[in-house]
Design an enzyme around this catalytic site. Structure first.
Site, PDB file in Angstrom:
ATOM      1  N   GLU A 119       4.521  -9.827  15.002  1.00 56.29           N
ATOM      2  CA  GLU A 119       3.926 -10.315  16.245  1.00 56.29           C
ATOM      3  C   GLU A 119       3.990 -11.848  16.284  1.00 56.29           C
ATOM      4  OE1 GLU A 119       0.179  -8.534  16.752  1.00 56.29           O
ATOM      5  OE2 GLU A 119      -0.165  -9.453  18.714  1.00 56.29           O
ATOM      6  N   ARG A 176       0.826  -1.218   0.000  1.00 63.33           N
ATOM      7  CA  ARG A 176       0.000   0.000   0.000  1.00 63.33           C
ATOM      8  C   ARG A 176       0.856   1.262   0.000  1.00 63.33           C
ATOM      9  NH1 ARG A 176      -2.881  -3.779   3.149  1.00 63.33           N
ATOM     10  NH2 ARG A 176      -1.637  -3.146   4.943  1.00 63.33           N
TER      11      ARG A 176
HETATM   12  P1  AMP Z   1       4.523  -2.622  11.742  1.00 65.94           P
HETATM   13  O1  AMP Z   1       5.738  -3.284  11.174  1.00 65.94           O
HETATM   14  O2  AMP Z   1       3.984  -3.356  12.954  1.00 65.94           O
HETATM   15  O3  AMP Z   1       4.734  -1.155  12.019  1.00 65.94           O
HETATM   16  O4  AMP Z   1       3.375  -2.754  10.668  1.00 65.94           O
HETATM   17  C1  AMP Z   1       3.296  -1.861   9.618  1.00 65.94           C
HETATM   18  C2  AMP Z   1       2.941  -2.545   8.334  1.00 65.94           C
HETATM   19  O5  AMP Z   1       1.914  -3.496   8.498  1.00 65.94           O
HETATM   20  C3  AMP Z   1       2.423  -1.541   7.340  1.00 65.94           C
HETATM   21  O6  AMP Z   1       2.949  -1.874   6.055  1.00 65.94           O
HETATM   22  C4  AMP Z   1       0.912  -1.672   7.402  1.00 65.94           C
HETATM   23  O7  AMP Z   1       0.375  -1.659   6.086  1.00 65.94           O
HETATM   24  C5  AMP Z   1       0.654  -2.994   8.070  1.00 65.94           C
HETATM   25  N1  AMP Z   1      -0.190  -2.922   9.271  1.00 65.94           N
HETATM   26  C6  AMP Z   1       0.182  -3.282  10.528  1.00 65.94           C
HETATM   27  N2  AMP Z   1      -0.824  -3.161  11.394  1.00 65.94           N
HETATM   28  C7  AMP Z   1      -1.868  -2.669  10.695  1.00 65.94           C
HETATM   29  C8  AMP Z   1      -3.206  -2.311  11.040  1.00 65.94           C
HETATM   30  N3  AMP Z   1      -3.687  -2.425  12.290  1.00 65.94           N
HETATM   31  N4  AMP Z   1      -3.999  -1.829  10.059  1.00 65.94           N
HETATM   32  C9  AMP Z   1      -3.535  -1.689   8.797  1.00 65.94           C
HETATM   33  N5  AMP Z   1      -2.300  -2.036   8.405  1.00 65.94           N
HETATM   34  C10 AMP Z   1      -1.458  -2.514   9.343  1.00 65.94           C
END
Ligand code: AMP
Length: 171
Positions: free
Chosen positions: A95, A58
């Site tokens: 996670e 995205r």
């Molecule tokens: P993180 O590595 O945990 O910061 O996750 C970020 C990536 O995962 C981004 O590329 C987001 O598109 C996706 N992502 C993680 N959590 C969510 C969420 N609750 N809603 C939408 N996209 C998420």
């Protein structure tokens, strides 16, 4: 700006796993007024960069539009297995389990280039951190990161503490 983004975002409980509040920004990107405002704001933050990098998948939507606005190039930071070799790869923890991001190791010289990374959502920061490490290993100067939405309380900003992070909305 934040109100517009939040009002258009679709919240989906327990997707893709139980306990996750998924923020679906599809309606934000599909709205001409919101998309233009998002691209304008991110381009203002990224002004001065000589390359915009978008995170699979995205992040690509916004990064390419921002690059076109600024007149810079765009680099797609891909999930594992999409790019032909040779690649630089960076693994990071999710996670549950782990994931890998990749960029080409050939054909593009990132040394000394000022790069801004763009993604849709910042959650724990694992993805952004891996993207930044990858670009730095290739010799780029990662000067900042920008996201359309930051999920507060998940520690994402702290996880990439050395990087200036700009978020257009917080939830
Ligand atoms: P993180 O590595 O945990 O910061 O996750 C970020 C990536 O995962 C981004 O590329 C987001 O598109 C996706 N992502 C993680 N959590 C969510 C969420 N609750 N809603 C939408 N996209 C998420």
């Amino acid at each position: 700006m934040a109100e517009l983004i939040l009002s258009l975002t679709r919240q989906v409980a327990d997707f893709p796993r139980p306990g996750v509040q998924f923020k679906d920004l599809t309606p934000v990107f599909a709205d001409g007024h919101a998309m233009t405002a998002v691209v304008d704001a991110l381009a203002a933050f990224a002004f001065g960069a000589d390359l915009v990098a978008g995170i699979d998948s995205r992040g690509f939507l916004v990064a390419a539009a921002v690059a076109a606005r600024l007149g810079t190039g765009v680099l797609a930071i891909r999930k594992a297995g999409k790019l032909p070799p040779p690649v630089l790869a960076e693994r990071y923890e999710l996670e549950y389990g782990s994931a890998t991001l990749e960029i080409p190791a050939d054909g593009i010289d990132l040394r000394g280039r000022a790069v801004v990374i763009i993604d849709d959502v910042l959650a724990t920061g694992g993805t952004l951190g891996a993207a930044a490490r990858l670009l730095e290993r290739a010799g780029a100067r990662v000067v900042g990161a920008a996201v359309v939405m930051e999920l507060e309380g998940l520690g994402g900003r702290g996880a990439v503490a050395t990087l200036p992070v700009h978020s257009l909305s917080r939830a």
